[in-house]
Design a protein around this motif. Structure first.
Motif, PDB file in Angstrom:
ATOM      1  N   LEU A  28      15.631   3.846 -11.210  1.00 38.84           N
ATOM      2  CA  LEU A  28      15.813   5.262 -11.530  1.00 38.84           C
ATOM      3  C   LEU A  28      15.153   5.584 -12.868  1.00 38.84           C
ATOM      4  N   ASN A  29      14.429   6.680 -12.908  1.00 42.13           N
ATOM      5  CA  ASN A  29      13.843   7.161 -14.152  1.00 42.13           C
ATOM      6  C   ASN A  29      14.860   8.104 -14.792  1.00 42.13           C
TER       7      ASN A  29
ATOM      8  N   TRP B 196      15.230  12.542   1.048  1.00 39.19           N
ATOM      9  CA  TRP B 196      13.980  11.997   0.522  1.00 39.19           C
ATOM     10  C   TRP B 196      12.809  12.322   1.441  1.00 39.19           C
ATOM     11  N   GLN B 197      13.033  12.272   2.763  1.00 40.74           N
ATOM     12  CA  GLN B 197      11.986  12.644   3.715  1.00 40.74           C
ATOM     13  C   GLN B 197      11.586  14.107   3.518  1.00 40.74           C
TER      14      GLN B 197
ATOM     15  N   LEU C  20      11.752   5.402   0.439  1.00 33.23           N
ATOM     16  CA  LEU C  20      12.146   5.655   1.825  1.00 33.23           C
ATOM     17  C   LEU C  20      12.416   4.334   2.558  1.00 33.23           C
ATOM     18  N   LYS C  21      11.551   3.349   2.329  1.00 37.37           N
ATOM     19  CA  LYS C  21      11.740   2.029   2.946  1.00 37.37           C
ATOM     20  C   LYS C  21      13.036   1.372   2.454  1.00 37.37           C
ATOM     21  N   LEU C  22      13.356   1.561   1.186  1.00 38.19           N
ATOM     22  CA  LEU C  22      14.595   0.988   0.659  1.00 38.19           C
ATOM     23  C   LEU C  22      15.819   1.601   1.342  1.00 38.19           C
ATOM     24  N   TYR C  23      15.830   2.912   1.474  1.00 34.27           N
ATOM     25  CA  TYR C  23      16.952   3.554   2.163  1.00 34.27           C
ATOM     26  C   TYR C  23      17.053   3.045   3.605  1.00 34.27           C
TER      27      TYR C  23
ATOM     28  N   THR D 185       0.807  -1.221   0.000  1.00 33.42           N
ATOM     29  CA  THR D 185       0.000   0.000   0.000  1.00 33.42           C
ATOM     30  C   THR D 185       0.843   1.276   0.000  1.00 33.42           C
ATOM     31  N   ALA D 186       2.153   1.142   0.018  1.00 32.24           N
ATOM     32  CA  ALA D 186       3.021   2.319   0.066  1.00 32.24           C
ATOM     33  C   ALA D 186       3.052   3.025  -1.284  1.00 32.24           C
ATOM     34  N   THR D 187       3.231   4.332  -1.232  1.00 35.59           N
ATOM     35  CA  THR D 187       3.423   5.119  -2.445  1.00 35.59           C
ATOM     36  C   THR D 187       4.835   4.850  -2.972  1.00 35.59           C
ATOM     37  N   PRO D 188       5.105   5.189  -4.230  1.00 28.50           N
ATOM     38  CA  PRO D 188       6.484   5.050  -4.728  1.00 28.50           C
ATOM     39  C   PRO D 188       7.497   5.805  -3.854  1.00 28.50           C
TER      40      PRO D 188
END
Length: 130
Positions: free
Chosen positions: A69-70, A116-117, A26-29, A18-21
């Motif tokens: 990465l885009n 990012w935060q 943020l979770k990855l970091y 349910t997390a946004t991109p």
């Protein structure tokens, strides 16, 4: 294994799906930082297998950040070499058993997470102002 038997797994699965991109990044970091800390602990304890496993998990996260990465955005062209450097330093830390290299990558990941935060907060404020 059923999620009902372990509620924390269900919670984790739900928080990811349910997390946004932005939230996923943020979770990855945060995950990268967590695995680096675990690798440093294992290094201190002379647990080579645990060190290796956690460094590889941190590397997996860095590679995930790289492939997602885009490249249509200029910032992505600036981030890619930094991610490549982080991945290289993790590999060197694993080979050389060097906690200073882990500290360096952890610091970079913490800086990225903090930035990012701030981006997420700025985007929320911008949406609220509309």
């Amino acid at each position: 294994m059923a999620y009902g038997a372990q509620p924390h797994l269900a919670y984790h699965q739900n928080s990811v799906t349910t997390a946004t991109p932005e939230g996923l990044t943020l979770k990855l970091y945060s995950g990268c930082i967590r695995f680096i800390k675990l690798a440093k602990k294992a290094m201190d304890e002379k647990n080579i297998q645990e060190k290796n496993t956690n460094i590889q998990k941190a590397q997996d996260i860095i590679r995930e950040l790289m492939v997602t990465l885009n490249m249509d955005y200029e910032i992505s062209h600036q981030l890619m070499p930094l991610y490549e450097y982080m991945n290289h330093q993790l590999m060197q830390a694993n080979i050389k058993n060097d906690p200073a290299l882990l500290d360096e990558v952890q610091g970079m990941a913490e800086d990225f997470r903090e930035t990012w935060q701030q981006v997420i907060k700025a985007n929320k404020l911008q949406k609220q102002a509309r």
